[in-house]
Design a protein around this motif. Structure first.
Motif, PDB file in Angstrom:
ATOM      1  N   LEU A  72       1.013  -1.179  -0.072  1.00  0.00           N
ATOM      2  CA  LEU A  72       0.105  -0.069  -0.145  1.00  0.00           C
ATOM      3  C   LEU A  72       0.898   1.269   0.012  1.00  0.00           C
ATOM      4  O   LEU A  72       0.624   2.196  -0.886  1.00  0.00           O
ATOM      5  CB  LEU A  72      -0.887   0.014   1.379  1.00  0.00           C
ATOM      6  CG  LEU A  72      -2.129  -0.951   1.217  1.00  0.00           C
ATOM      7  CD1 LEU A  72      -2.898  -1.059   2.633  1.00  0.00           C
ATOM      8  CD2 LEU A  72      -3.085  -0.519   0.150  1.00  0.00           C
ATOM      9  N   VAL A  73       1.937   1.193   0.964  1.00  0.00           N
ATOM     10  CA  VAL A  73       2.743   2.415   1.064  1.00  0.00           C
ATOM     11  C   VAL A  73       3.578   2.625  -0.259  1.00  0.00           C
ATOM     12  O   VAL A  73       3.838   3.579  -0.841  1.00  0.00           O
ATOM     13  CB  VAL A  73       3.692   2.255   2.103  1.00  0.00           C
ATOM     14  CG1 VAL A  73       4.585   3.588   2.222  1.00  0.00           C
ATOM     15  CG2 VAL A  73       2.926   2.529   3.517  1.00  0.00           C
ATOM     16  N   GLY A  74       4.160   1.279  -0.842  1.00  0.00           N
ATOM     17  CA  GLY A  74       4.901   1.242  -1.969  1.00  0.00           C
ATOM     18  C   GLY A  74       4.175   2.117  -3.182  1.00  0.00           C
ATOM     19  O   GLY A  74       4.793   2.604  -3.878  1.00  0.00           O
ATOM     20  N   SER A  75       3.114   1.598  -3.319  1.00  0.00           N
ATOM     21  CA  SER A  75       2.219   2.038  -4.370  1.00  0.00           C
ATOM     22  C   SER A  75       1.799   3.510  -4.420  1.00  0.00           C
ATOM     23  O   SER A  75       2.152   3.933  -5.464  1.00  0.00           O
ATOM     24  CB  SER A  75       0.656   1.383  -4.642  1.00  0.00           C
ATOM     25  OG  SER A  75       0.951  -0.102  -4.931  1.00  0.00           O
ATOM     26  N   LEU A  76       1.497   3.921  -3.165  1.00  0.00           N
ATOM     27  CA  LEU A  76       1.565   5.378  -2.871  1.00  0.00           C
ATOM     28  C   LEU A  76       2.650   6.334  -3.394  1.00  0.00           C
ATOM     29  O   LEU A  76       2.580   7.338  -4.021  1.00  0.00           O
ATOM     30  CB  LEU A  76       0.990   5.534  -1.455  1.00  0.00           C
ATOM     31  CG  LEU A  76       0.671   7.278  -1.216  1.00  0.00           C
ATOM     32  CD1 LEU A  76      -0.416   7.696  -2.034  1.00  0.00           C
ATOM     33  CD2 LEU A  76       0.316   7.178   0.496  1.00  0.00           C
ATOM     34  N   ILE A  77       3.892   5.612  -3.044  1.00  0.00           N
ATOM     35  CA  ILE A  77       5.124   6.378  -2.991  1.00  0.00           C
ATOM     36  C   ILE A  77       5.269   6.228  -4.567  1.00  0.00           C
ATOM     37  O   ILE A  77       5.627   7.544  -5.123  1.00  0.00           O
ATOM     38  CB  ILE A  77       6.030   5.792  -2.289  1.00  0.00           C
ATOM     39  CG1 ILE A  77       6.071   6.118  -0.938  1.00  0.00           C
ATOM     40  CG2 ILE A  77       7.532   6.311  -2.838  1.00  0.00           C
ATOM     41  CD1 ILE A  77       7.047   5.226  -0.128  1.00  0.00           C
ATOM     42  N   ILE A  78       4.982   5.482  -5.303  1.00  0.00           N
ATOM     43  CA  ILE A  78       5.563   5.255  -6.715  1.00  0.00           C
ATOM     44  C   ILE A  78       4.565   6.110  -7.521  1.00  0.00           C
ATOM     45  O   ILE A  78       4.797   6.687  -8.690  1.00  0.00           O
ATOM     46  CB  ILE A  78       5.569   3.833  -7.175  1.00  0.00           C
ATOM     47  CG1 ILE A  78       6.763   3.059  -6.786  1.00  0.00           C
ATOM     48  CG2 ILE A  78       5.666   3.786  -8.848  1.00  0.00           C
ATOM     49  CD1 ILE A  78       6.862   1.889  -7.053  1.00  0.00           C
ATOM     50  N   VAL A  79       3.338   6.186  -7.245  1.00  0.00           N
ATOM     51  CA  VAL A  79       2.397   6.815  -7.729  1.00  0.00           C
ATOM     52  C   VAL A  79       2.655   8.652  -7.740  1.00  0.00           C
ATOM     53  O   VAL A  79       2.601   9.225  -8.589  1.00  0.00           O
ATOM     54  CB  VAL A  79       0.956   6.581  -7.392  1.00  0.00           C
ATOM     55  CG1 VAL A  79      -0.315   7.657  -7.988  1.00  0.00           C
ATOM     56  CG2 VAL A  79       0.503   5.201  -8.248  1.00  0.00           C
ATOM     57  N   GLY A 210      -3.128   0.594 -11.445  1.00  0.00           N
ATOM     58  CA  GLY A 210      -3.315  -0.854 -11.637  1.00  0.00           C
ATOM     59  C   GLY A 210      -2.293  -1.498 -12.734  1.00  0.00           C
ATOM     60  O   GLY A 210      -2.493  -2.778 -12.882  1.00  0.00           O
ATOM     61  N   GLU A 211      -1.406  -0.773 -13.069  1.00  0.00           N
ATOM     62  CA  GLU A 211      -0.218  -1.398 -14.060  1.00  0.00           C
ATOM     63  C   GLU A 211       0.632  -2.203 -13.031  1.00  0.00           C
ATOM     64  O   GLU A 211       1.270  -2.017 -12.419  1.00  0.00           O
ATOM     65  CB  GLU A 211       0.419  -0.388 -14.748  1.00  0.00           C
ATOM     66  CG  GLU A 211      -0.538   0.549 -16.063  1.00  0.00           C
ATOM     67  CD  GLU A 211      -0.679  -0.487 -16.968  1.00  0.00           C
ATOM     68  OE1 GLU A 211       0.029  -1.400 -17.010  1.00  0.00           O
ATOM     69  OE2 GLU A 211      -1.776  -0.008 -17.588  1.00  0.00           O
ATOM     70  N   THR A 212       0.710  -3.303 -13.783  1.00  0.00           N
ATOM     71  CA  THR A 212       1.610  -4.523 -13.317  1.00  0.00           C
ATOM     72  C   THR A 212       2.938  -4.610 -13.971  1.00  0.00           C
ATOM     73  O   THR A 212       4.239  -4.628 -13.431  1.00  0.00           O
ATOM     74  CB  THR A 212       1.091  -5.745 -13.304  1.00  0.00           C
ATOM     75  OG1 THR A 212      -0.330  -5.461 -12.477  1.00  0.00           O
ATOM     76  CG2 THR A 212       1.779  -6.837 -12.513  1.00  0.00           C
ATOM     77  N   ALA A 213       2.923  -4.755 -15.559  1.00  0.00           N
ATOM     78  CA  ALA A 213       4.019  -5.069 -16.114  1.00  0.00           C
ATOM     79  C   ALA A 213       5.105  -4.036 -16.006  1.00  0.00           C
ATOM     80  O   ALA A 213       6.394  -4.390 -15.922  1.00  0.00           O
ATOM     81  CB  ALA A 213       3.703  -5.300 -17.550  1.00  0.00           C
ATOM     82  N   PRO A 214       4.984  -2.699 -16.004  1.00  0.00           N
ATOM     83  CA  PRO A 214       6.005  -1.870 -15.966  1.00  0.00           C
ATOM     84  C   PRO A 214       6.738  -1.930 -14.574  1.00  0.00           C
ATOM     85  O   PRO A 214       7.938  -1.690 -14.477  1.00  0.00           O
ATOM     86  CB  PRO A 214       5.377  -0.564 -16.095  1.00  0.00           C
ATOM     87  CG  PRO A 214       4.188  -0.523 -16.602  1.00  0.00           C
ATOM     88  CD  PRO A 214       3.675  -2.154 -16.272  1.00  0.00           C
ATOM     89  N   LEU A 215       6.154  -2.278 -13.670  1.00  0.00           N
ATOM     90  CA  LEU A 215       6.549  -2.178 -12.249  1.00  0.00           C
ATOM     91  C   LEU A 215       7.657  -3.594 -12.042  1.00  0.00           C
ATOM     92  O   LEU A 215       8.291  -3.734 -11.160  1.00  0.00           O
ATOM     93  CB  LEU A 215       5.293  -2.227 -10.942  1.00  0.00           C
ATOM     94  CG  LEU A 215       4.775  -0.796 -11.214  1.00  0.00           C
ATOM     95  CD1 LEU A 215       3.675  -0.825 -10.116  1.00  0.00           C
ATOM     96  CD2 LEU A 215       5.837   0.258 -10.817  1.00  0.00           C
ATOM     97  N   PRO A 237      -0.262  -3.832  -7.403  1.00  0.00           N
ATOM     98  CA  PRO A 237      -0.418  -4.693  -8.674  1.00  0.00           C
ATOM     99  C   PRO A 237       0.623  -6.081  -8.738  1.00  0.00           C
ATOM    100  O   PRO A 237       0.303  -7.085  -9.049  1.00  0.00           O
ATOM    101  CB  PRO A 237      -0.129  -3.954  -9.835  1.00  0.00           C
ATOM    102  CG  PRO A 237      -0.416  -2.453  -9.151  1.00  0.00           C
ATOM    103  CD  PRO A 237      -0.179  -2.434  -7.811  1.00  0.00           C
ATOM    104  N   VAL A 238       1.869  -5.551  -8.269  1.00  0.00           N
ATOM    105  CA  VAL A 238       2.792  -6.729  -8.257  1.00  0.00           C
ATOM    106  C   VAL A 238       2.611  -7.848  -7.131  1.00  0.00           C
ATOM    107  O   VAL A 238       2.729  -8.916  -7.520  1.00  0.00           O
ATOM    108  CB  VAL A 238       4.205  -6.206  -8.154  1.00  0.00           C
ATOM    109  CG1 VAL A 238       5.358  -7.439  -8.114  1.00  0.00           C
ATOM    110  CG2 VAL A 238       4.717  -5.034  -9.362  1.00  0.00           C
ATOM    111  N   VAL A 239       1.863  -7.408  -6.090  1.00  0.00           N
ATOM    112  CA  VAL A 239       1.749  -8.274  -4.935  1.00  0.00           C
ATOM    113  C   VAL A 239       0.626  -9.047  -5.553  1.00  0.00           C
ATOM    114  O   VAL A 239       0.619 -10.348  -5.146  1.00  0.00           O
ATOM    115  CB  VAL A 239       1.350  -7.569  -3.609  1.00  0.00           C
ATOM    116  CG1 VAL A 239       0.441  -8.133  -2.757  1.00  0.00           C
ATOM    117  CG2 VAL A 239       2.521  -6.887  -3.160  1.00  0.00           C
ATOM    118  N   VAL A 240      -0.493  -8.609  -5.961  1.00  0.00           N
ATOM    119  CA  VAL A 240      -1.580  -9.295  -6.454  1.00  0.00           C
ATOM    120  C   VAL A 240      -1.051 -10.281  -7.493  1.00  0.00           C
ATOM    121  O   VAL A 240      -1.534 -11.790  -7.755  1.00  0.00           O
ATOM    122  CB  VAL A 240      -2.759  -8.419  -7.231  1.00  0.00           C
ATOM    123  CG1 VAL A 240      -3.649  -9.283  -7.967  1.00  0.00           C
ATOM    124  CG2 VAL A 240      -3.298  -7.654  -6.212  1.00  0.00           C
TER     125      VAL A 240
END
Length: 284
Positions: A72-79, A210-215, A237-240
């Protein structure tokens, strides 16, 4: 003669209404799979979400429990990183294109934006891997760069189209009062179009959330809580993706819960964008 005309009119009205009803039925049938998918994710994911799920990091392999706080924190930081990079560039490019409707640079810029909009996300991830990850290693800022590239077409187009809708009299009035050209643009034109620009910002964030591939190619992932943007970082997305393909049933539960949170986040952003564009009568 009048009776024939009335019959023809009634026939055309009935034909129009029948086609209208057919379109409504077909549109409803198209949405059924989407509603079924959303309902199934909600059904599977809502029972997996609790306080520990949101506030704790994943447990080591073989242990019960754990959560997705790091993702959750990682997604927020990267966005946020992607937004910091893309928003200023996208808005300034959109302003340039709206003010320069002709010219070689403007033509090639628009063409590049159109091409970039059609590039698959995995290709952007591979390109960012070659440019950033290969020389410097996996990191959160590499993921932010990849997502920022994906944001640019939406930001540029929304800014350009919004500013094109503004009447030329606004610019002419500012110039007639003796204001410099750059102040007319930044203090009159851009503030008048801020609603459309913000709608484009929200839509671009929803596009990348919701992008997974680039990450996978850039931020990679991390099982630990990390806020250092120079290191690999977990994202939703990567965790999912990783948990859904794992053999452990416990991780499948975490994947369903993470999927629901990600779905609700993206859906909320899209709904906000639709409301904003409808309220301000903007076409994106």
């Amino acid at each position: 003669m009048n009776n024939k005309v009335q019959v023809k009119i009634k026939y055309r009205i009935a034909k129009s209404r029948s086609y209208e009803g057919l379109i409504i039925v077909l549109a409803f049938l198209v949405t059924i799979p989407l509603i079924a998918i959303i309902g199934y994710i909600f059904k599977e994911g809502v029972t997996k979400i609790n306080w520990d799920f949101i506030t704790k990091v994943p447990k080591p392999a073989g242990e019960q429990g754990g959560g997705i706080a790091n993702a959750l924190v990682g997604s927020l930081i990267i966005v946020v990183l992607a937004s910091i990079i893309a928003i200023p560039i996208g808005i300034f490019c959109g302003i340039y294109l709206s003010e320069n409707k002709k010219g070689r640079l403007a033509y090639w810029s628009r063409l590049s934006v159109d091409v970039l909009q059609g590039v698959p996300s995995i290709v952007i991830g591979i390109v960012t891997y070659l440019w950033v990850v290969k020389p410097l290693g996996y990191s959160a800022y590499a993921g932010g760069i990849a997502l920022a590239i994906m944001m640019l077409p939406i930001l540029i187009r929304s800014t350009e189209e919004t500013l094109k809708l503004l009447p030329d009299s606004l610019k002419e009035a500012g110039l007639a009062l003796g204001l410099p050209y750059n102040k007319v643009i930044m203090r009159i034109i851009v503030p008048c179009g801020v609603s459309g620009i913000m709608s484009g910002v929200i839509l671009s964030i929803a596009r990348i959330a919701g992008e997974t591939a680039p990450l996978i190619f850039t931020a990679f992932g991390n099982n630990f809580f990390n806020v250092n943007i120079t290191k690999p970082m977990a994202t939703l997305p990567v965790v999912v993706y990783k948990y859904a393909t794992d053999a452990q049933n416990e991780l499948h539960d975490l994947a369903w819960g993470a999927s629901l949170i990600l779905l609700l986040s993206v859906l909320s952003l899209n709904i906000i964008t639709k409301i904003a564009t409808k309220r301000w009568n903007i076409q994106l």
